[in-house]
Structure formats: C-alpha cells, structure tokens
Design an enzyme around this catalytic site. Structure first.
Site, PDB file in Angstrom:
ATOM      1  N   TYR A 154       0.834  -1.209   0.000  1.00  0.00           N
ATOM      2  CA  TYR A 154       0.000   0.000   0.000  1.00  0.00           C
ATOM      3  C   TYR A 154       0.870   1.261   0.000  1.00  0.00           C
ATOM      4  O   TYR A 154       0.606   2.219  -0.737  1.00  0.00           O
ATOM      5  CB  TYR A 154      -0.901  -0.035   1.227  1.00  0.00           C
ATOM      6  N   LYS A 158       0.849   4.040  -2.950  1.00  0.00           N
ATOM      7  CA  LYS A 158       0.469   5.420  -2.675  1.00  0.00           C
ATOM      8  C   LYS A 158       1.606   6.390  -2.968  1.00  0.00           C
ATOM      9  O   LYS A 158       1.377   7.529  -3.395  1.00  0.00           O
ATOM     10  CB  LYS A 158      -0.001   5.556  -1.229  1.00  0.00           C
TER      11      LYS A 158
END
Length: 253
Positions: A154, A158
C-alpha cells in the site's frame, strides 16, 4: 445542489466512504458525476442519493484494473452525462501484512487497483480533457506513502501515485489540465474500521488513539477530503498542479 456547470466528473471507488463523499460534493458543485465502483449496488446508491438531492449522476460497475472495462465505463459516462473533464482516482484496497507474510497476490492486487487502475482511468479520460482544453485529475494518495508498518504494498502504491501525479502535471499542463494528489491521514471509513478489526482493537479505541496523535485532536471524515477535492477541481485552482496535499490534521513530511 447548484444549477450545474455543464461539466462531468468521474469518481472511482465511489460506492462508499471518501469516494461517495467526493461524488456528492462534486454534484453540489454543479458537476454531473459518473459514479464508478466494483460494487455496482453501492455505486447506484450513491448515484441515487445525488439524484434525490437534485443532481445528475450515472452509476457503472467497473474493475479499474481491467482496460476493457475502464474504456467501456468511461464511454458510458460520456454518453449518459457528457465528456468527463474531471477525474478523481479514489478506488483502493488494502492487503496488509508484514513483508515476510505478504504474498504475491497481496502485492499485485494492491498495485493493480491503485497504480494500474489510476493509469488506465487517466489514460481513458485525458483525451476528453485535451479535446476540451480543460481538465482536472485528483489522485488519492495517503500518509502511508511515507512508510507504514505492515503496508509495504500500500505504501509503495500510494507513493507511486505521487510520482504519477507529478508526471501528469508536466505532460498535460499545456492542454489546460491540472493534476494533484491528496494524501489523507486517518479518515473514519470502513477501511480503517477493517484495520482496527485486523489488529484486534475496538474501533472506538482505535480512533481515540489515532486522534491523540493528531494535532487537531480528531480523526478525519470523508467530507474533509471532499472539501479539498472541491477546491482542486475548481476554476480557482488552475495554477495549482503537481502538488501533494497532506490532509491529516497536522504536518507531514
């Protein structure tokens, strides 16, 4: 709802949480809104709520990592509402785990939705923006881009979205298109509730602990992000491009 500005926006991951709040806010700002989500029922509920409030919306189910599905959904929105010139890449998933426990599927799924999805959606919508000579792209990053235990996938995705955003700003600026990213901190959503469940902490305690570490002493709400999207997609934000705005209740570096 306002009387309309003649423009169409597309929001991915708009069935609930931040995406739904953004879709509702853009409708209030006068945009017709294409509400996209893998969850067709949730997308339709968001679109119906916009319609009930006097706005215009169209819902479509789409896997943002599927190029054919993305192309079809964007064309459906263009036919139903008009060519989209605002895109909010919000669709996201988590597959959290420590590195030694993380599977290839955990990695690929997160990369597919966040990075591949944002790429495919932006590629599909940008031609409408270029033809119009006006456009806005807003990508949802996260404070996890700075690193977060148990989120190697993640965090990487991001962070990647931030570089993607800056490159879009460079490539598309001459066509009247801006691109910016928003990096939320702790926002009260189903995703953060799921994180609390994963670590075995009651959600109320989880939020209280988070709030204690945030300078403004509260966790964020989806509407906090929607307000920033509203600005970045406005006429007044035409000289703001290639930026990452941390919306986290305090400074982040």
């Amino acid at each position: 709802m306002s009387g309309g500005n003649g423009r169409t926006a597309v929001v991915t991951g708009a069935a609930r949480g931040i995406g739904a709040a953004v879709a509702r806010r853009l409708a209030e700002d006068g945009f017709a809104v294409g509400v996209l989500d893998l969850d067709e029922r949730g997308a339709k509920e968001t679109a119906e709520a916009i319609g009930d409030a006097g706005g215009r919306a169209f819902a479509a189910a789409v896997d943002v990592a599927d190029p054919e599905a993305v192309a079809s959904a964007v064309e459906q929105v263009a036919t139903a509402l008009g060519p989209p010139t605002v895109l909010v890449n919000n669709a996201g998933v988590t597959r959290d785990n420590l590195l030694f426990k993380m599977t290839e599927s955990d990695w690929d799924t997160v990369m597919g939705v966040h990075l591949r999805g944002a790429f495919l959606m932006t590629r599909a919508v940008q031609r409408h923006m270029v033809e119009a000579g006006w456009g806005r792209v807003v990508n949802l990053s996260s404070t996890s881009a700075l690193g977060n235990r148990g989120q190697a996938n993640y965090s990487a995705a991001k962070s990647g979205l931030q570089g993607f955003t800056k490159t879009l700003a460079i490539e598309l600026g001459k066509f009247g298109v801006t691109a910016n990213a928003i990096a939320p901190g702790f926002i009260e959503t189903e995703m953060t509730r799921a994180t609390a469940e994963r670590v075995g902490v009651p959600f109320g305690e989880f939020m209280a602990a988070a709030a204690a570490e945030i300078p403004v002493r509260r966790v964020g709400q989806p509407e906090d992000i929607a307000h920033v999207v509203s600005f970045l997609t406005s006429e007044g934000a035409s000289f703001v491009s290639g930026q990452v705005v941390y919306v986290a209740g305090g400074p982040r570096t």
